[in-house]
Design a protein around this motif. Structure first.
Motif, PDB file in Angstrom:
ATOM      1  N   THR A   7       0.562  -1.018  -0.072  1.00 39.26           N
ATOM      2  CA  THR A   7       0.237  -0.013   0.131  1.00 39.26           C
ATOM      3  C   THR A   7       0.771   1.365   0.256  1.00 39.26           C
ATOM      4  O   THR A   7       1.944   1.285   0.439  1.00 39.26           O
ATOM      5  N   VAL A   8       0.480   2.017  -0.575  1.00 42.16           N
ATOM      6  CA  VAL A   8       1.251   3.239  -1.259  1.00 42.16           C
ATOM      7  C   VAL A   8      -0.261   4.615  -0.445  1.00 42.16           C
ATOM      8  O   VAL A   8      -0.920   4.560  -0.256  1.00 42.16           O
ATOM      9  N   HIS A  25     -11.199   6.118 -13.771  1.00 42.08           N
ATOM     10  CA  HIS A  25      -9.876   6.995 -14.141  1.00 42.08           C
ATOM     11  C   HIS A  25      -9.447   5.255 -14.461  1.00 42.08           C
ATOM     12  O   HIS A  25      -8.920   5.031 -15.338  1.00 42.08           O
ATOM     13  N   LEU A  26      -8.948   5.182 -13.086  1.00 41.05           N
ATOM     14  CA  LEU A  26      -7.917   4.132 -13.233  1.00 41.05           C
ATOM     15  C   LEU A  26      -8.428   2.769 -12.281  1.00 41.05           C
ATOM     16  O   LEU A  26      -6.999   1.986 -11.684  1.00 41.05           O
ATOM     17  N   GLY A  27      -9.428   2.240 -12.192  1.00 40.58           N
ATOM     18  CA  GLY A  27     -10.221   0.901 -11.871  1.00 40.58           C
ATOM     19  C   GLY A  27     -10.088   1.109 -10.965  1.00 40.58           C
ATOM     20  O   GLY A  27     -10.198  -0.195 -10.177  1.00 40.58           O
ATOM     21  N   TYR A  28     -10.232   1.660  -9.601  1.00 37.92           N
ATOM     22  CA  TYR A  28      -9.627   1.173  -8.217  1.00 37.92           C
ATOM     23  C   TYR A  28     -10.915   1.840  -7.651  1.00 37.92           C
ATOM     24  O   TYR A  28     -12.289   2.131  -8.687  1.00 37.92           O
ATOM     25  N   THR A  29     -11.946   0.520  -6.693  1.00 37.35           N
ATOM     26  CA  THR A  29     -12.620   1.014  -6.129  1.00 37.35           C
ATOM     27  C   THR A  29     -12.459   1.259  -4.530  1.00 37.35           C
ATOM     28  O   THR A  29     -11.166   0.962  -4.134  1.00 37.35           O
ATOM     29  N   GLU A  30     -13.729   0.854  -3.791  1.00 42.00           N
ATOM     30  CA  GLU A  30     -13.646   2.396  -2.276  1.00 42.00           C
ATOM     31  C   GLU A  30     -12.878   0.467  -1.129  1.00 42.00           C
ATOM     32  O   GLU A  30     -13.980   0.069  -2.399  1.00 42.00           O
ATOM     33  N   GLN A  31     -12.405   0.846  -0.070  1.00 37.13           N
ATOM     34  CA  GLN A  31     -12.457  -0.547   0.290  1.00 37.13           C
ATOM     35  C   GLN A  31     -13.278   0.164   2.198  1.00 37.13           C
ATOM     36  O   GLN A  31     -13.576  -0.376   2.831  1.00 37.13           O
ATOM     37  N   PHE A  37      -9.693  10.567   4.895  1.00 34.63           N
ATOM     38  CA  PHE A  37      -9.466   9.145   4.664  1.00 34.63           C
ATOM     39  C   PHE A  37     -10.331   8.896   3.332  1.00 34.63           C
ATOM     40  O   PHE A  37     -11.682   8.262   3.422  1.00 34.63           O
ATOM     41  N   ALA A  38      -9.388   7.700   2.519  1.00 32.28           N
ATOM     42  CA  ALA A  38     -10.205   6.531   1.632  1.00 32.28           C
ATOM     43  C   ALA A  38      -8.864   5.627   1.548  1.00 32.28           C
ATOM     44  O   ALA A  38      -7.841   6.006   1.408  1.00 32.28           O
ATOM     45  N   SER A  39      -9.444   4.232   1.654  1.00 26.81           N
ATOM     46  CA  SER A  39      -8.480   3.485   1.065  1.00 26.81           C
ATOM     47  C   SER A  39      -9.317   2.873   0.016  1.00 26.81           C
ATOM     48  O   SER A  39     -10.301   2.411  -0.388  1.00 26.81           O
ATOM     49  N   LEU A  40      -8.150   2.342  -0.888  1.00 27.97           N
ATOM     50  CA  LEU A  40      -8.789   1.688  -2.694  1.00 27.97           C
ATOM     51  C   LEU A  40      -8.136   0.841  -3.213  1.00 27.97           C
ATOM     52  O   LEU A  40      -6.768   0.768  -2.655  1.00 27.97           O
ATOM     53  N   LEU A  51      -5.564   7.586   0.413  1.00 28.84           N
ATOM     54  CA  LEU A  51      -5.634   9.062   1.095  1.00 28.84           C
ATOM     55  C   LEU A  51      -5.496   9.562   2.020  1.00 28.84           C
ATOM     56  O   LEU A  51      -6.362   9.049   2.551  1.00 28.84           O
ATOM     57  N   LEU A  52      -4.862  10.485   2.999  1.00 29.67           N
ATOM     58  CA  LEU A  52      -5.162  11.053   3.450  1.00 29.67           C
ATOM     59  C   LEU A  52      -4.892  12.930   3.526  1.00 29.67           C
ATOM     60  O   LEU A  52      -4.350  12.992   3.392  1.00 29.67           O
ATOM     61  N   ALA A  53      -5.565  13.339   4.267  1.00 31.73           N
ATOM     62  CA  ALA A  53      -5.609  14.662   4.235  1.00 31.73           C
ATOM     63  C   ALA A  53      -4.973  15.473   4.664  1.00 31.73           C
ATOM     64  O   ALA A  53      -4.208  15.225   6.074  1.00 31.73           O
ATOM     65  N   ARG A  54      -4.045  16.080   4.105  1.00 35.33           N
ATOM     66  CA  ARG A  54      -3.078  16.987   4.483  1.00 35.33           C
ATOM     67  C   ARG A  54      -3.870  18.018   5.954  1.00 35.33           C
ATOM     68  O   ARG A  54      -4.589  18.252   6.053  1.00 35.33           O
TER      69      ARG A  54
END
Length: 129
Positions: A7-8, A25-31, A37-40, A51-54
């Motif tokens: 995971t990055v 656009h890149l075929g990710y789905t939300e976990q 916060f979002a985990s894809l 993805l984490l909010a600054r």
């Protein structure tokens, strides 16, 4: 040690914008997702993305205000020319057009709304002797 997944984690200003970009656009789905916060994930070999909010308080104080920068998220793919055309047709700006390097690497880049550079790579077949 056995690594079972990769995971990055990217700190961005607008989590929703990057989340929409990667899912549209890149075929990710939300976990999983919550405020800031979002985990894809994807069903193939692509790395998972968090993805984490600054400024989020869950990060150590010295990391809270950093942004994902100086980073290229690279994906090795097939049919790279078709992929570039598909993304362009979807309205994604190609920030580095498709090119081939002397060592056989074919690549192009796009950039998400938060400035995350995404590079697509395909290795050209070596020339016959």
């Amino acid at each position: 040690m056995q690594i079972t997944a990769s995971t990055v984690s990217l700190t961005v200003d607008d989590v929703a914008a990057s989340q929409q970009f990667f899912t549209t656009h890149l075929g990710y789905t939300e976990q999983a997702a919550a405020d800031g916060f979002a985990s894809l994930t994807r069903q193939d070999a692509a790395v998972d993305i968090v993805l984490l909010a600054r400024g989020t308080q869950i990060l150590p104080a010295d990391q809270r205000d950093q942004r994902a920068s100086g980073l290229i998220l690279a994906f090795t793919t097939t049919d790279i020319q078709d992929e570039e055309k598909r993304l362009e047709a979807e309205g994604v700006e190609i920030t580095m057009p498709l090119r081939e390097e002397p060592w056989g690497e074919r690549l192009f880049q796009i950039t998400d709304p938060n400035g995350v550079i995404v590079q697509f790579v395909e290795w050209a077949a070596p020339a016959a002797p």
